[in-house]
Design an enzyme around this catalytic site. Sequence first.
Site, PDB file in Angstrom:
ATOM      1  N   GLU A 102      -1.014  -9.032   4.773  1.00  0.00           N
ATOM      2  CA  GLU A 102      -0.529  -9.113   6.378  1.00  0.00           C
ATOM      3  C   GLU A 102      -1.887  -9.228   7.300  1.00  0.00           C
ATOM      4  OE1 GLU A 102      -0.602  -4.814   6.006  1.00  0.00           O
ATOM      5  OE2 GLU A 102      -0.030  -6.391   4.758  1.00  0.00           O
TER       6      GLU A 102
ATOM      7  N   CYS B  97       0.957  -1.020   0.108  1.00  0.00           N
ATOM      8  CA  CYS B  97       0.030  -0.152   0.083  1.00  0.00           C
ATOM      9  C   CYS B  97       0.878   1.289   0.125  1.00  0.00           C
ATOM     10  CB  CYS B  97      -1.076  -0.016   1.270  1.00  0.00           C
ATOM     11  SG  CYS B  97      -2.443   1.049   0.960  1.00  0.00           S
TER      12      CYS B  97
ATOM     13  N   HIS C 237      -2.983  -5.276   1.503  1.00  0.00           N
ATOM     14  CA  HIS C 237      -2.533  -5.702   2.539  1.00  0.00           C
ATOM     15  C   HIS C 237      -2.675  -7.133   2.786  1.00  0.00           C
ATOM     16  CE1 HIS C 237      -1.926  -1.618   4.263  1.00  0.00           C
ATOM     17  NE2 HIS C 237      -3.107  -1.212   3.444  1.00  0.00           N
TER      18      HIS C 237
END
EC number: 4.3.3.6
Length: 197
Positions: free
Chosen positions: A178, A82, A176
């Site tokens: 994660e 991002c 994202h």
Amino acid sequence: MSDTPVIGVLALQGDVREHLIALASADALARPVRRPEELAEVDGLVIPGGESTTMSKLAVLFGMMEPLRERVRAGMPVYGTCAGMILLAEKILDPRSGQETVGGIDMIVRRNAFGRQNESFEAAVEVGGVEGGPVDGVFIRAPWVESVGARTEVIAEHGGHIVAVRQENALATSFHPELTGDHRVHALFVDMVRAVN
């Protein structure tokens, strides 16, 4: 370097903890990086999401911008998510005043291209180099890539827009991974770090 690479997460802003967890689950020794001397001790680096203009200004304020540029130019593997993708771009189509980039990937990005915070979404994304089906991508005020240079490989698209790229030792996603518990993109990056040494 041992079989277990040491990978830092730039800890100026953003979802640092989630990246540390994802990297550890992908068999890396993960640690936060806030200072140039900590950057010198890692084999690779993740630049997390956050607010790209703020991250750029903090990197300059804390004396990290030039060391980051030097390590990336020298071939250190780097992965940006991002805002991290924006920082790795050679050019931002719509930069804010005072916004700088680290560079490293020959691409032009558009900030917040997928919309405002309340337009955030999740989507299944097929990522080249990641086996086992699509990854769950979380798009939060996400950028997209407007164009890439000849050395940059497009590895994922969503809605007709480029959302993941790779150039040599650099990887970037506008989403994202994660935040999902699916750490396959991080595993791809850990493999990239291992391959350098």
